[in-house]
Design an enzyme around this catalytic site. Structure first.
Site, mmCIF file in Angstrom:
data_model
loop_
_atom_site.group_PDB
_atom_site.id
_atom_site.type_symbol
_atom_site.label_atom_id
_atom_site.label_comp_id
_atom_site.label_asym_id
_atom_site.label_seq_id
_atom_site.Cartn_x
_atom_site.Cartn_y
_atom_site.Cartn_z
ATOM 1 N N GLY A 96 -1.904 -2.657 -9.674
ATOM 2 C CA GLY A 96 -1.660 -3.920 -8.995
ATOM 3 C C GLY A 96 -1.827 -3.782 -7.502
ATOM 4 O O GLY A 96 -2.563 -4.527 -6.859
ATOM 5 N N MET A 98 -0.967 -0.686 -4.009
ATOM 6 C CA MET A 98 -0.438 0.585 -3.536
ATOM 7 C C MET A 98 -0.202 0.488 -2.046
ATOM 8 O O MET A 98 -1.087 0.109 -1.290
ATOM 9 C CB MET A 98 -1.418 1.723 -3.825
ATOM 10 C CG MET A 98 -0.940 3.083 -3.380
ATOM 11 S SD MET A 98 0.551 3.568 -4.260
ATOM 12 C CE MET A 98 1.114 4.914 -3.262
ATOM 13 N N GLU A 99 1.020 0.773 -1.648
ATOM 14 C CA GLU A 99 1.345 0.716 -0.228
ATOM 15 C C GLU A 99 1.183 2.094 0.396
ATOM 16 O O GLU A 99 1.668 3.082 -0.119
ATOM 17 C CB GLU A 99 2.772 0.187 -0.003
ATOM 18 C CG GLU A 99 3.885 1.096 -0.466
ATOM 19 C CD GLU A 99 4.224 1.015 -1.953
ATOM 20 O OE1 GLU A 99 5.181 1.687 -2.375
ATOM 21 O OE2 GLU A 99 3.536 0.318 -2.695
ATOM 22 N N ASN A 100 0.437 2.125 1.460
ATOM 23 C CA ASN A 100 0.266 3.321 2.274
ATOM 24 C C ASN A 100 0.500 2.890 3.710
ATOM 25 O O ASN A 100 0.266 1.740 4.065
ATOM 26 C CB ASN A 100 -1.148 3.886 2.130
ATOM 27 C CG ASN A 100 -1.488 4.192 0.684
ATOM 28 O OD1 ASN A 100 -2.037 3.362 -0.016
ATOM 29 N ND2 ASN A 100 -1.133 5.368 0.230
ATOM 30 N N HIS A 132 6.100 -7.626 -0.894
ATOM 31 C CA HIS A 132 6.682 -6.435 -1.529
ATOM 32 C C HIS A 132 6.025 -5.149 -1.007
ATOM 33 O O HIS A 132 6.708 -4.196 -0.670
ATOM 34 C CB HIS A 132 6.528 -6.529 -3.043
ATOM 35 C CG HIS A 132 6.865 -5.260 -3.748
ATOM 36 N ND1 HIS A 132 8.152 -4.896 -4.018
ATOM 37 C CD2 HIS A 132 6.075 -4.258 -4.204
ATOM 38 C CE1 HIS A 132 8.145 -3.718 -4.632
ATOM 39 N NE2 HIS A 132 6.905 -3.309 -4.754
ATOM 40 N N GLU A 133 4.703 -5.149 -0.954
ATOM 41 C CA GLU A 133 4.003 -3.956 -0.501
ATOM 42 C C GLU A 133 4.210 -3.717 0.994
ATOM 43 O O GLU A 133 4.224 -2.581 1.436
ATOM 44 C CB GLU A 133 2.516 -4.042 -0.840
ATOM 45 C CG GLU A 133 2.217 -4.137 -2.318
ATOM 46 C CD GLU A 133 2.726 -2.952 -3.128
ATOM 47 O OE1 GLU A 133 2.674 -1.807 -2.643
ATOM 48 O OE2 GLU A 133 3.182 -3.180 -4.262
#
Length: 135
Positions: A96, A98-100, A132-133
């Site tokens: 869905g 990916m937070e970086n 959210h991310e």
């Protein structure tokens, strides 16, 4: 690099971190850019990228990012600490999102919206996932 048709870049990160916090995206992408001014007056460069055929559907993702940054500052007093924030939406991303740090990668189904085809639920879901991310 002796072949003029090839390019490379060297990245030196001054802060050691786990590899899952590092991301890089390469491809034939288009995008939109804007800024966000933090509560201390610092300007953060924002960019949202996707495959070129989807660029016209990125506006709500950018607005959602700006709203998320503002909400985080107003609710928790937390100011974003880098000078740039990038979002990339790709059709073939198998998760869905990916937070970086400074670069969030999304499946395009959670980022793209067109007023001609998106529902209110689509817009709400995009804003929720972008928020959210970011947080």
């Amino acid at each position: 690099c002796e072949d003029a048709s090839r390019h490379f870049a060297v990245f030196q990160d001054p802060f050691a971190k786990p590899s899952y916090l590092f991301a890089i995206v390469a491809g034939d992408l288009g995008g939109i850019e804007d800024t966000f001014t933090t509560m201390s007056g610092r300007e953060v460069k924002l960019a949202v990228f996707s495959e070129t055929q989807n660029v016209s559907k990125l506006g709500h993702a950018m607005l959602s990012l700006q709203r998320s940054m503002k909400w985080d500052e107003e609710r928790f007093g937390l100011e974003y600490d880098l000078d740039v924030y990038n979002v990339v939406a790709v059709n073939d991303f198998n998760m869905g999102a990916m937070e970086n740090k400074g670069l969030n990668i999304f499946n395009s189904s959670l980022t793209l919206a067109s007023p001609d085809t998106a529902t209110d639920d689509d817009y709400e879901r995009i804003e929720g996932v972008i928020g959210h991310e970011y947080f």
